[in-house]
Design an enzyme around this catalytic site. Structure first.
Site, PDB file in Angstrom:
ATOM      1  N   ARG A  62     -21.429  17.419  -8.334  1.00 36.92           N
ATOM      2  CA  ARG A  62     -20.798  17.909  -9.571  1.00 36.92           C
ATOM      3  C   ARG A  62     -19.386  17.353  -9.762  1.00 36.92           C
ATOM      4  NH1 ARG A  62     -23.376  22.925  -8.067  1.00 36.92           N
ATOM      5  NH2 ARG A  62     -25.139  23.330  -9.463  1.00 36.92           N
ATOM      6  N   GLU A 109       0.859  -1.179   0.000  1.00 38.97           N
ATOM      7  CA  GLU A 109       0.000   0.000   0.000  1.00 38.97           C
ATOM      8  C   GLU A 109       0.899   1.234   0.000  1.00 38.97           C
ATOM      9  OE1 GLU A 109      -3.625   2.013   2.608  1.00 38.97           O
ATOM     10  OE2 GLU A 109      -2.580   0.254   3.383  1.00 38.97           O
ATOM     11  N   ASP A 144     -16.206  -1.137  10.441  1.00 42.42           N
ATOM     12  CA  ASP A 144     -16.086  -1.006  11.895  1.00 42.42           C
ATOM     13  C   ASP A 144     -16.976   0.091  12.469  1.00 42.42           C
ATOM     14  OD1 ASP A 144     -14.729   1.204  10.950  1.00 42.42           O
ATOM     15  OD2 ASP A 144     -12.884   0.850  12.089  1.00 42.42           O
ATOM     16  N   GLY A 145     -17.715   0.796  11.605  1.00 39.85           N
ATOM     17  CA  GLY A 145     -18.552   1.883  12.083  1.00 39.85           C
ATOM     18  C   GLY A 145     -17.783   3.140  12.412  1.00 39.85           C
ATOM     19  N   HIS A 181      -9.885   0.596   0.723  1.00 38.83           N
ATOM     20  CA  HIS A 181     -10.742   1.171   1.768  1.00 38.83           C
ATOM     21  C   HIS A 181     -11.607   2.318   1.238  1.00 38.83           C
ATOM     22  CE1 HIS A 181      -7.331   3.882   2.306  1.00 38.83           C
ATOM     23  NE2 HIS A 181      -6.663   3.044   3.084  1.00 38.83           N
ATOM     24  N   HIS A 232     -14.524   3.969  10.420  1.00 41.69           N
ATOM     25  CA  HIS A 232     -14.019   4.422   9.136  1.00 41.69           C
ATOM     26  C   HIS A 232     -15.149   4.801   8.180  1.00 41.69           C
ATOM     27  CE1 HIS A 232     -10.242   2.715  10.567  1.00 41.69           C
ATOM     28  NE2 HIS A 232      -9.641   3.353   9.575  1.00 41.69           N
ATOM     29  N   HIS A 247      -5.720   6.196  -1.522  1.00 41.08           N
ATOM     30  CA  HIS A 247      -4.952   7.358  -1.047  1.00 41.08           C
ATOM     31  C   HIS A 247      -4.750   8.317  -2.210  1.00 41.08           C
ATOM     32  CE1 HIS A 247      -3.985   6.170   3.087  1.00 41.08           C
ATOM     33  NE2 HIS A 247      -4.055   4.937   2.623  1.00 41.08           N
ATOM     34  N   ASP A 257      -7.832  -3.921   7.731  1.00 39.58           N
ATOM     35  CA  ASP A 257      -6.790  -2.891   7.854  1.00 39.58           C
ATOM     36  C   ASP A 257      -6.152  -2.971   9.235  1.00 39.58           C
ATOM     37  OD1 ASP A 257      -5.200  -0.865   6.845  1.00 39.58           O
ATOM     38  OD2 ASP A 257      -6.593   0.742   7.364  1.00 39.58           O
ATOM     39  N   ASN A 317     -12.359   6.190   2.433  1.00 38.95           N
ATOM     40  CA  ASN A 317     -11.285   6.712   3.264  1.00 38.95           C
ATOM     41  C   ASN A 317     -10.074   7.118   2.430  1.00 38.95           C
ATOM     42  OD1 ASN A 317     -12.465   4.239   5.326  1.00 38.95           O
ATOM     43  ND2 ASN A 317     -12.482   6.347   6.009  1.00 38.95           N
TER      44      ASN A 317
END
Length: 368
Positions: A222, A124, A242-243, A211, A245, A190, A267, A214
């Site tokens: 737009r 990553e 996980d509620g 992810h 992120h 990212h 993660d 995030n």
């Protein structure tokens, strides 16, 4: 030698089935048959494939990229196996070239040694957008070079699987196409990419998004950004359930729009499977409290969740059908890697199963 597992509902990778038993022969699933009362009685609960996780930074106190990489791989795989994940991609976040090369070499050794649970590597970074660095060290983020391209192609030939998260801002469509043609699973993440830049990366061969929601350009009416392009694409979408992120509503929207393309990742970091309350990441202290892993400034640094916990959140909090949530943690990520012998309970599949309670807590890991 034949073994029969019975007395539980069976999730075969697609749906929950009642009144069937799993027959095992020679380390493989021989098939399913009617439960006639013969065999090992599990006494209720759910028998499901072992979990598959394509984004695991650490576990058991180890973090990939820090310390001895061979030891880290062993500890990470062992820790997550104890949490029900029988197949995973240990993940190296943005690092210097020497560390990246050392981790790749360790991964190749692990694959040759048959390290249990090791499916390959996920790199990553470091080819990300510094505007969306998250917990990655922005000093180490850089564009992809010809040398990086050659290293990744060489690694792909020696590893069972290689997944690379990058940003279109740091790699050209030509580079993405070359990597995809080499058998590498390219994920976009990212990134502050526009919708058009994201679509160009998908057209070049990127097959996944890291992810979802995030550390990426958001969806607006737009400027659809990477989120909009991803939801309207045909690529696989990893998401952290996980509620923290991702909140319940955008999670449910993603599940509705993406369907079969959505899969769960933890993660996870070094604290997984331990009671540690802190660890270091590239010299920075990460704090563990209230279900969160954060830098000193509050930036999320990975997730403090196991696959059984992710499963329970998806079912009990997000309201997903249990079969869909189970598929997100088993068959779908395995299929994205082309590993159709994992993540399912079907004839010819590997014997890697988990026994879950009716509330989806982990009771036992069953393997051949």
């Amino acid at each position: 030698m034949q073994q029969i597992w019975r007395g539980a509902r069976v999730f075969d990778g697609w749906c929950l089935r009642d009144g069937v038993a799993v027959v095992v022969e020679g380390g493989r699933i021989a098939g399913l048959r009617a439960d006639d009362g013969q065999g090992e009685d599990l006494g209720g609960g759910i028998l499901a494939p072992g979990f598959i996780d394509l984004q695991v930074n650490g576990g058991g106190g180890a973090l990939l990229g820090q310390g001895d990489p061979d030891d880290a791989l062993r500890r990470i795989c062992a820790a997550h196996r104890g949490l029900g994940t029988t197949g995973l991609l240990p993940t190296l976040i943005t690092a210097d070239p020497a560390t990246t090369e050392a981790v790749i070499a360790a991964g190749i050794r692990g694959a040759r040694a048959g390290l249990p649970g090791f499916l390959g590597l996920h790199l990553e970074g470091p080819h990300l957008d510094p505007r969306r660095h998250g917990a990655h060290d922005p000093v180490l983020i850089r564009p992809m070079t010809d040398g990086d391209l050659a290293l990744l192609r060489q690694a792909a030939r020696a590893l069972p699987a290689l997944m690379v998260t990058l940003a279109p801002e740091a790699a050209t469509p030509g580079q993405i196409a070359t990597l995809a043609e080499s058998g590498i699973l390219i994920a976009i993440g990212h990134s502050d990419a526009t919708e058009s830049a994201a679509r160009a990366a998908f057209e070049a061969g990127a097959g996944a998004v890291t992810h979802l929601y995030n550390a990426m350009s958001p969806l607006s009416h737009r400027a659809p950004g990477l989120v909009g392009a991803a939801l309207d694409s045909g690529v696989g979408l990893g998401i952290i359930p996980d509620g923290i992120h991702v909140a319940r509503t955008p999670f449910r929207l993603a599940a509705r729009l993406a369907g079969e393309r959505l899969f769960a990742v933890t993660d996870a970091m070094a604290v997984a499977g331990t009671d540690l309350t802190r660890f270091t990441l590239n010299g920075r202290e990460i704090h563990r409290r209230d279900g969160r892993l954060t830098l000193a400034d509050g930036t999320l640094a990975g997730a403090d969740i196991s696959m059984p916990e992710a499963l329970r959140w998806m079912i009990h909090e997000a309201g997903l059908d249990p079969s869909e949530a189970l598929a997100m943690t088993t068959r779908r990520p395995a299929a994205l890697l082309g590993r159709h012998d994992r993540g399912v309970i079907a004839e010819g599949a590997r014997v890697e199963m988990v026994h879950l309670s009716d509330g989806f807590g982990l009771l036992a890991v069953i393997d051949g």
